[in-house]
Design a protein around this motif. Structure first.
Motif, short mmCIF file in Angstrom:
data_model
loop_
_atom_site.label_atom_id
_atom_site.label_comp_id
_atom_site.label_asym_id
_atom_site.label_seq_id
_atom_site.Cartn_x
_atom_site.Cartn_y
_atom_site.Cartn_z
N VAL A 113 0.81 -1.15 -0.02
CA VAL A 113 -0.02 0.10 -0.15
C VAL A 113 0.81 1.24 -0.10
O VAL A 113 0.57 2.22 -0.77
CB VAL A 113 -0.98 0.06 1.31
N LEU A 114 2.00 1.12 0.69
CA LEU A 114 2.80 2.39 0.72
C LEU A 114 3.52 2.82 -0.50
O LEU A 114 3.74 3.57 -0.81
CB LEU A 114 3.82 2.18 1.94
N VAL A 115 3.77 1.47 -1.01
CA VAL A 115 4.36 1.70 -2.53
C VAL A 115 3.46 2.57 -3.32
O VAL A 115 3.89 3.48 -4.29
CB VAL A 115 4.76 0.53 -3.27
N LYS A 116 2.02 2.16 -3.27
CA LYS A 116 1.13 2.99 -4.14
C LYS A 116 1.03 4.51 -3.73
O LYS A 116 0.75 5.40 -4.45
CB LYS A 116 -0.28 2.22 -3.97
N VAL A 117 1.05 4.46 -2.31
CA VAL A 117 0.81 5.81 -1.77
C VAL A 117 1.92 6.96 -2.09
O VAL A 117 1.80 8.05 -2.57
CB VAL A 117 0.68 5.71 -0.23
N ASN A 118 3.09 6.19 -2.30
CA ASN A 118 4.24 6.93 -2.74
C ASN A 118 4.31 7.33 -4.06
O ASN A 118 4.55 8.52 -4.71
CB ASN A 118 5.77 6.38 -2.40
N GLU A 119 3.65 6.45 -5.04
CA GLU A 119 3.50 6.86 -6.21
C GLU A 119 2.55 7.67 -6.69
O GLU A 119 2.81 8.46 -7.55
CB GLU A 119 2.93 5.26 -7.03
N MET A 120 1.53 7.81 -5.83
CA MET A 120 0.52 9.01 -6.09
C MET A 120 1.01 10.09 -5.14
O MET A 120 0.30 11.06 -5.35
CB MET A 120 -0.88 8.23 -5.22
N LYS A 121 2.23 10.14 -4.80
CA LYS A 121 2.89 11.49 -3.93
C LYS A 121 1.84 11.80 -2.77
O LYS A 121 1.76 13.17 -2.67
CB LYS A 121 2.87 12.42 -5.22
N LEU A 122 1.34 10.83 -1.93
CA LEU A 122 0.54 11.31 -1.00
C LEU A 122 1.36 11.09 0.31
O LEU A 122 2.25 10.39 0.40
CB LEU A 122 -0.79 10.23 -0.81
N PRO A 123 1.05 11.82 1.35
CA PRO A 123 1.95 11.94 2.42
C PRO A 123 1.70 10.85 3.40
O PRO A 123 0.47 10.20 3.55
CB PRO A 123 1.55 13.41 3.20
N SER A 124 2.80 10.19 4.18
CA SER A 124 2.55 9.12 4.95
C SER A 124 3.70 9.16 6.24
O SER A 124 4.59 9.71 6.21
CB SER A 124 2.72 7.89 4.30
N LEU A 125 2.90 8.42 7.26
CA LEU A 125 3.93 8.37 8.64
C LEU A 125 3.65 6.86 8.80
O LEU A 125 2.69 6.16 8.78
CB LEU A 125 3.02 9.02 9.65
N THR A 126 4.86 6.38 9.16
CA THR A 126 5.29 4.92 9.81
C THR A 126 5.05 5.00 11.55
O THR A 126 5.94 5.54 11.92
CB THR A 126 6.12 4.21 9.23
N MET A 127 4.23 4.31 12.08
CA MET A 127 4.37 4.25 13.65
C MET A 127 4.95 2.79 13.67
O MET A 127 4.21 1.64 13.29
CB MET A 127 3.11 4.25 14.33
N THR A 128 6.26 2.63 14.09
CA THR A 128 6.94 1.16 14.10
C THR A 128 7.78 1.12 15.32
O THR A 128 8.25 2.09 15.87
CB THR A 128 7.51 0.83 12.69
N ASN A 129 8.12 -0.08 15.84
CA ASN A 129 8.82 -0.46 16.58
C ASN A 129 10.52 -0.39 16.39
O ASN A 129 11.38 -0.75 17.09
CB ASN A 129 8.48 -1.95 17.28
N VAL A 130 10.63 -0.80 14.92
CA VAL A 130 11.88 -0.64 14.26
C VAL A 130 12.12 0.37 13.40
O VAL A 130 11.65 0.50 12.22
CB VAL A 130 11.97 -2.05 13.46
N ALA A 131 12.99 1.22 14.00
CA ALA A 131 13.26 2.49 13.22
C ALA A 131 13.99 2.61 12.05
O ALA A 131 13.30 3.26 11.20
CB ALA A 131 14.24 3.36 14.25
N LYS A 132 14.74 1.54 11.66
CA LYS A 132 15.25 1.28 10.16
C LYS A 132 14.60 0.60 9.35
O LYS A 132 15.16 0.30 8.28
CB LYS A 132 16.73 1.31 10.48
N SER A 133 13.39 0.33 9.85
CA SER A 133 12.55 -0.92 8.73
C SER A 133 12.36 -0.26 7.32
O SER A 133 12.34 1.07 7.50
CB SER A 133 11.36 -1.12 9.95
N THR A 134 11.83 -1.12 6.71
CA THR A 134 11.39 -0.84 5.32
C THR A 134 10.32 0.21 5.47
O THR A 134 10.37 1.28 4.80
CB THR A 134 10.91 -1.79 4.41
N LEU A 135 9.17 0.08 6.03
CA LEU A 135 8.15 1.02 5.92
C LEU A 135 8.68 2.56 6.54
O LEU A 135 8.23 3.33 6.14
CB LEU A 135 6.90 0.58 6.88
N SER A 136 9.41 2.30 7.67
CA SER A 136 10.09 3.56 8.12
C SER A 136 10.79 4.44 7.11
O SER A 136 10.60 5.43 6.91
CB SER A 136 10.95 3.10 9.44
#
Ligand code: F6R
Length: 359
Positions: A113-136
């Motif tokens: 989903v994030l890949v698509k969100v980035n393609e659409m140039k829409l803003p995003s935040l990841t809340m994660t326990n792993v700071a350097k993770s892919t989603l982050s």
């Protein structure tokens, strides 16, 4: 390491009071102001709708978060499963903002989903326990859960941390919008209450172990029911029980049972009822009577404000908005002890992996 614990899961359940204190220390200044990225708040203020995207337990934390964002930040929220939303993206609002909830930051269903969100140039935040993770790395902003490594496959402290960090962001956004509801929500106090309340519950382990034996020995099905905030919680409580004890469990909106599923209730069927939601409390009591009249073996987990004589587990004082932070803990412990009693591999349940990197 597990230290003196037999299982990571129990260690991680016990760590939750400290996780609450850590979130409070890291995100809240002494004067009560919040430490949240200004650029993030600027982006969020432009949004007309939040889309929370997640899977499994993180999705359930998102369902709790919806209420928190709507109440404190006055913004509509959609909570979506990555595995569904990615392929069936609905018509979005004019100014969507995406929040990805992910303990691992590696869940493929959420990432696509994030890949698509980035393609659409829409803003995003990841809340994660792993700071350097892919989603982050791939989203515009990151907020860390600060729960410390979660090793047990069944997620516990990441869920409670997600709710707490959602509350941080909701309050920060509400304050940035000048909302009284946000200013009046004393998060520092609430997180202290959460830490103490969790401690009260984990100190009752032995009692909860006995209740788990009493209600679940030789049972193959169970129900968790509740309304409002307790409905969202019921879904998580049922998932915990399923994934490690292998007992079939369903989380249900208390009022929905009578529309079909109540047919499954027979003598001795375990029904765990949550009563923490003020608006739903009296109606849930009615639903408890309905299932008891059909022979259900009901265990009530009620906030002290709504408790009645005979309730088995009492949840200490906490604002309802974030009450699942405490009231999930009895469900985590019930699942743990039910799994233990069945001789299952508590930390590594069958068919499951800690992070799911396939779609
Ligand atoms: C259940 C559990 C899973 C995860 C889900 C999402 O206890 O751990 O349901 O919550 O696979 O994982 P994350 O949060 O890493 O994206």
């Amino acid at each position: 390491s597990k230290g003196t614990y037999d299982h990571y899961m129990l260690k991680e359940i016990d760590e939750q009071p400290n996780v609450m204190r850590k979130i409070s220390q890291n995100y809240i200044n002494d004067d009560g102001t919040l430490k949240v990225d200004k650029d993030l708040l600027t982006e969020l203020k432009k949004a007309d709708r939040l889309y929370i995207v997640a899977a499994g337990t993180s999705y359930h934390a998102g369902l709790v978060g919806r209420n928190i964002f709507e109440q404190l930040a006055d913004i509509p929220v959609d909570v979506e499963l990555g595995s569904e939303f990615g392929y069936h993206m609905p018509k979005l609002s004019k100014h969507p903002f995406f929040i990805f909830l992910s303990q691992s930051g590696e869940t493929a269903d959420s990432r696509q989903v994030l890949v698509k969100v980035n393609e659409m140039k829409l803003p995003s935040l990841t809340m994660t326990n792993v700071a350097k993770s892919t989603l982050s790395r791939e989203s515009d902003f990151t907020m860390e859960l600060l729960a410390g490594p979660e090793i047990a496959v069944a997620s516990t402290k990441a869920y409670t941390a997600q709710i707490a960090v959602e509350a941080v962001l909701a309050k920060a956004l509400g304050e940035a919008k000048g909302l009284e509801s946000a200013k009046n929500f004393n998060l520092k106090k609430q997180l202290a209450l959460a830490a103490n309340g969790i401690q009260t519950i984990v100190d009752e382990k032995e009692k909860i172990k006995e209740l788990a034996a009493d209600y679940l020995t030789d049972q193959s099905d169970a129900f968790y029911i509740g309304r409002g905030i307790d409905y969202a919680l019921s879904l998580e409580a049922a998932l915990k029980l399923k994934e490690i004890s292998y007992i079939h469990a369903e989380g249900f909106a208390a009022g929905e049972l009578k529309h079909g599923t109540i047919a499954l209730i027979e003598k001795g069927t375990p029904v765990f009822a949550f009563v923490n939601d003020g608006i739903g409390a009296s109606h849930t009591r009615g639903n408890i009577q309905e299932v008891e009249a059909r022979g259900a073996h009901v265990l009530v987990i009620a906030n002290q404000k709504y408790a009645e004589a005979g309730d088995q587990i009492i949840i200490p004082e906490i604002d309802e908005l974030i009450s699942p932070i405490i009231s999930v803990v009895p469900a985590q412990l019930i699942a743990y002890y039910a799994s233990l009693a069945r001789g299952n591999d508590v930390d590594k349940p069958r068919n499951l992996a800690k992070s799911v990197t396939v779609e």
